[in-house]
Design a protein around this motif. Sequence first.
Motif, PDB file in Angstrom:
ATOM      1  N   UNK A  25       0.812  -1.205   0.000  1.00  0.00           N
ATOM      2  CA  UNK A  25       0.000   0.000   0.000  1.00  0.00           C
ATOM      3  C   UNK A  25       0.843   1.252   0.000  1.00  0.00           C
ATOM      4  N   UNK A  26       0.154   2.370  -0.096  1.00  0.00           N
ATOM      5  CA  UNK A  26       0.786   3.683  -0.103  1.00  0.00           C
ATOM      6  C   UNK A  26       0.301   4.430   1.129  1.00  0.00           C
ATOM      7  N   UNK A  27       1.226   5.122   1.779  1.00  0.00           N
ATOM      8  CA  UNK A  27       0.871   5.932   2.942  1.00  0.00           C
ATOM      9  C   UNK A  27       1.426   7.334   2.754  1.00  0.00           C
ATOM     10  N   UNK A  28       0.650   8.311   3.162  1.00  0.00           N
ATOM     11  CA  UNK A  28       1.081   9.708   3.094  1.00  0.00           C
ATOM     12  C   UNK A  28       0.946  10.322   4.482  1.00  0.00           C
ATOM     13  N   UNK A  29       1.925  11.133   4.859  1.00  0.00           N
ATOM     14  CA  UNK A  29       1.864  11.836   6.139  1.00  0.00           C
ATOM     15  C   UNK A  29       0.672  12.787   6.150  1.00  0.00           C
ATOM     16  N   UNK A  30       0.107  13.027   7.329  1.00  0.00           N
ATOM     17  CA  UNK A  30      -1.019  13.974   7.409  1.00  0.00           C
ATOM     18  C   UNK A  30      -0.668  15.372   6.915  1.00  0.00           C
ATOM     19  N   UNK A  31       0.596  15.766   7.035  1.00  0.00           N
ATOM     20  CA  UNK A  31       0.981  17.094   6.545  1.00  0.00           C
ATOM     21  C   UNK A  31       0.842  17.180   5.025  1.00  0.00           C
ATOM     22  N   UNK A  32       1.131  16.078   4.337  1.00  0.00           N
ATOM     23  CA  UNK A  32       0.984  16.054   2.882  1.00  0.00           C
ATOM     24  C   UNK A  32      -0.494  16.089   2.506  1.00  0.00           C
ATOM     25  N   UNK A  33      -1.309  15.344   3.255  1.00  0.00           N
ATOM     26  CA  UNK A  33      -2.752  15.306   2.978  1.00  0.00           C
ATOM     27  C   UNK A  33      -3.352  16.699   3.108  1.00  0.00           C
ATOM     28  N   UNK A  34      -2.981  17.419   4.166  1.00  0.00           N
ATOM     29  CA  UNK A  34      -3.529  18.763   4.347  1.00  0.00           C
ATOM     30  C   UNK A  34      -2.941  19.754   3.338  1.00  0.00           C
ATOM     31  N   UNK A  35      -1.692  19.530   2.915  1.00  0.00           N
ATOM     32  CA  UNK A  35      -1.059  20.454   1.976  1.00  0.00           C
ATOM     33  C   UNK A  35      -1.651  20.356   0.575  1.00  0.00           C
ATOM     34  N   UNK A  36      -2.007  19.151   0.144  1.00  0.00           N
ATOM     35  CA  UNK A  36      -2.537  18.996  -1.210  1.00  0.00           C
ATOM     36  C   UNK A  36      -4.052  19.065  -1.261  1.00  0.00           C
ATOM     37  N   UNK A  37      -4.701  19.091  -0.113  1.00  0.00           N
ATOM     38  CA  UNK A  37      -6.136  19.329  -0.098  1.00  0.00           C
ATOM     39  C   UNK A  37      -7.022  18.111  -0.013  1.00  0.00           C
ATOM     40  N   UNK A  38      -6.510  16.978   0.398  1.00  0.00           N
ATOM     41  CA  UNK A  38      -7.377  15.828   0.579  1.00  0.00           C
ATOM     42  C   UNK A  38      -6.661  14.507   0.434  1.00  0.00           C
ATOM     43  N   UNK A  39      -7.350  13.481   0.860  1.00  0.00           N
ATOM     44  CA  UNK A  39      -6.784  12.130   0.846  1.00  0.00           C
ATOM     45  C   UNK A  39      -6.584  11.614  -0.578  1.00  0.00           C
ATOM     46  N   UNK A  40      -7.523  11.887  -1.460  1.00  0.00           N
ATOM     47  CA  UNK A  40      -7.408  11.411  -2.837  1.00  0.00           C
ATOM     48  C   UNK A  40      -6.249  12.068  -3.565  1.00  0.00           C
ATOM     49  N   UNK A  41      -6.105  13.355  -3.414  1.00  0.00           N
ATOM     50  CA  UNK A  41      -4.992  14.064  -4.061  1.00  0.00           C
ATOM     51  C   UNK A  41      -3.658  13.588  -3.502  1.00  0.00           C
ATOM     52  N   UNK A  42      -3.601  13.335  -2.195  1.00  0.00           N
ATOM     53  CA  UNK A  42      -2.363  12.836  -1.585  1.00  0.00           C
ATOM     54  C   UNK A  42      -2.043  11.434  -2.081  1.00  0.00           C
ATOM     55  N   UNK A  43      -3.076  10.623  -2.276  1.00  0.00           N
ATOM     56  CA  UNK A  43      -2.873   9.275  -2.785  1.00  0.00           C
ATOM     57  C   UNK A  43      -2.353   9.295  -4.220  1.00  0.00           C
ATOM     58  N   UNK A  44      -2.932  10.131  -5.058  1.00  0.00           N
ATOM     59  CA  UNK A  44      -2.469  10.252  -6.449  1.00  0.00           C
ATOM     60  C   UNK A  44      -1.032  10.757  -6.484  1.00  0.00           C
TER      61      UNK A  44
END
Length: 136
Positions: A25-44
């Motif tokens: 799987x892929x994991x993104x830090x919460x700082x990245x999720x908030x910086x790009x504007x959402x879970x889907x954008x961080x996943x992409x």
Amino acid sequence: MSFLLRVLVNALAIWVAAWILPGMGIAADPSVVSAVGGETAASVLAYLFTGLLFGVVNAVVRPVLTILSLPITCLTLGLFAVVVNAAMLWLTSWLSSFTPLRLEIDSFLWTAVLATLIIGAVSLVMGWIVPDRGRG
């Protein structure tokens, strides 16, 4: 343009492997999720980054490892190449652990080897669909 296409194909192949295999799987830090504007954008973004990192590892490390493992690859009639490819995926996972966007693989033997086969199959199909314009 060809380089960007390869990154997209790698990202798609890794996404398919992560979708099929429960140990990847892929994991993104919460700082990245908030910086790009959402879970889907961080996943992409994470899949694109992992596809880029996987391409760089394959371009830099894989040729050296392929040459060094040539005798055992010949002895196994090419099957050891799957292990070399799994090692490249494992190395990508290890390198991404130092970044906010991580590829997580739970075991080398099953998950990495099966993911390598899936990534190879997806890359093969995408190569048929979108041929490289530099060849031919």
